[in-house]
Scaffold this active site. Structure first.
Site, PDB file in Angstrom:
ATOM      1  N   VAL A  32     -73.257 -25.675 -26.484  1.00  0.00           N
ATOM      2  CA  VAL A  32     -72.822 -24.223 -26.600  1.00  0.00           C
ATOM      3  C   VAL A  32     -73.860 -23.233 -26.341  1.00  0.00           C
ATOM      4  O   VAL A  32     -74.802 -23.599 -26.240  1.00  0.00           O
ATOM      5  CB  VAL A  32     -72.212 -24.253 -28.279  1.00  0.00           C
ATOM      6  CG1 VAL A  32     -71.150 -24.903 -28.332  1.00  0.00           C
ATOM      7  CG2 VAL A  32     -73.466 -24.409 -29.096  1.00  0.00           C
ATOM      8  N   SER A  33     -73.437 -22.134 -26.101  1.00  0.00           N
ATOM      9  CA  SER A  33     -74.269 -21.043 -25.678  1.00  0.00           C
ATOM     10  C   SER A  33     -75.338 -20.424 -26.680  1.00  0.00           C
ATOM     11  O   SER A  33     -76.304 -19.890 -26.227  1.00  0.00           O
ATOM     12  CB  SER A  33     -73.426 -19.901 -24.885  1.00  0.00           C
ATOM     13  OG  SER A  33     -72.737 -20.389 -23.926  1.00  0.00           O
ATOM     14  N   THR A  34     -74.831 -20.472 -27.969  1.00  0.00           N
ATOM     15  CA  THR A  34     -75.605 -19.782 -28.835  1.00  0.00           C
ATOM     16  C   THR A  34     -75.922 -20.758 -30.139  1.00  0.00           C
ATOM     17  O   THR A  34     -74.827 -21.576 -30.370  1.00  0.00           O
ATOM     18  CB  THR A  34     -75.187 -18.478 -29.432  1.00  0.00           C
ATOM     19  OG1 THR A  34     -73.842 -18.638 -30.173  1.00  0.00           O
ATOM     20  CG2 THR A  34     -74.900 -17.587 -28.003  1.00  0.00           C
TER      21      THR A  34
END
Length: 201
Positions: free
Chosen positions: A8-10
């Site tokens: 996931v990105s964050t």
């Protein structure tokens, strides 16, 4: 051997859906590698560890190809490097099925299209963000990042670390990255010093 990669990105986003899909595909927990990092570049700890562990004949599973990356050239290069090493790649959730253990023009085309779609989506996302910033500027609204923690939360985080908590766990609990946590802790220290100076003057 089946391996898996989830991203996931964050740090605020949840990996559960991807990990559940890997369990359903019978990938052992110890063979699931994860990252909470942007896909804009390939310099990620989990991905690096996975690529170092994988051996010829292994198969890497991802939910969708854009979990590998959102830069078309680097994603295609990675797939090519895996093929050269005799390591297969399979996506479990893409509309266009990818399984390089069954090579052919259809597989190559699916990989190229999915990589292109991922990069286009990233470009559109950046354009939308730029448009939103411009709209805020036009209305005289602040455009910077919102403050991650308030003074009370910073103090609580500092106390937890003083009591022996691991910074990575504190950051995860607060939904921020480790680097952001360190910046916020620095603000806390600077604020504490400033308050002590005011009291002493």
């Amino acid at each position: 051997m089946d391996l898996a990669y989830c991203r996931v990105s964050t740090t605020a986003q949840d990996l559960a859906r991807q990990i559940d899909a890997m369990h359903a595909a019978a990938v052992a927990e110890e063979h699931i590698y994860v990252d909470k990092r942007t896909g804009a570049n390939m310099d990620r700890e989990g991905l690096t560890a996975l690529l170092a562990f994988a051996r010829p004949g292994d198969r890497i599973n991802v939910l969708t190809l854009d979990r590998l990356g959102r830069n078309m050239r680097e994603t295609l290069n990675l797939v090519h490097d895996l093929t050269e090493r005799g390591i297969f790649l399979r996506t479990l959730g893409d509309k266009l099925t990818v399984d390089t253990s069954d090579p052919g023009p259809g597989t190559d085309m699916a990989i190229a299209l999915l990589a292109m779609f991922a990069q286009m989506e990233r470009i559109y996302m950046l354009e939308r963000a730029a448009g939103a910033r411009a709209a805020k500027q036009a209305r005289g609204l602040p455009t910077g990042r919102p403050v991650k923690l308030n003074a009370t939360t910073r103090a609580g985080a500092a106390q937890r670390i003083k009591d022996g908590a691991i910074p990575e766990q504190v950051a995860a609990d607060l939904g921020i990255s480790r680097s952001t946590l360190y910046r916020e802790l620095r603000k806390h220290r600077e604020g504490t010093i400033a308050n002590q100076c005011e009291k002493g003057s």
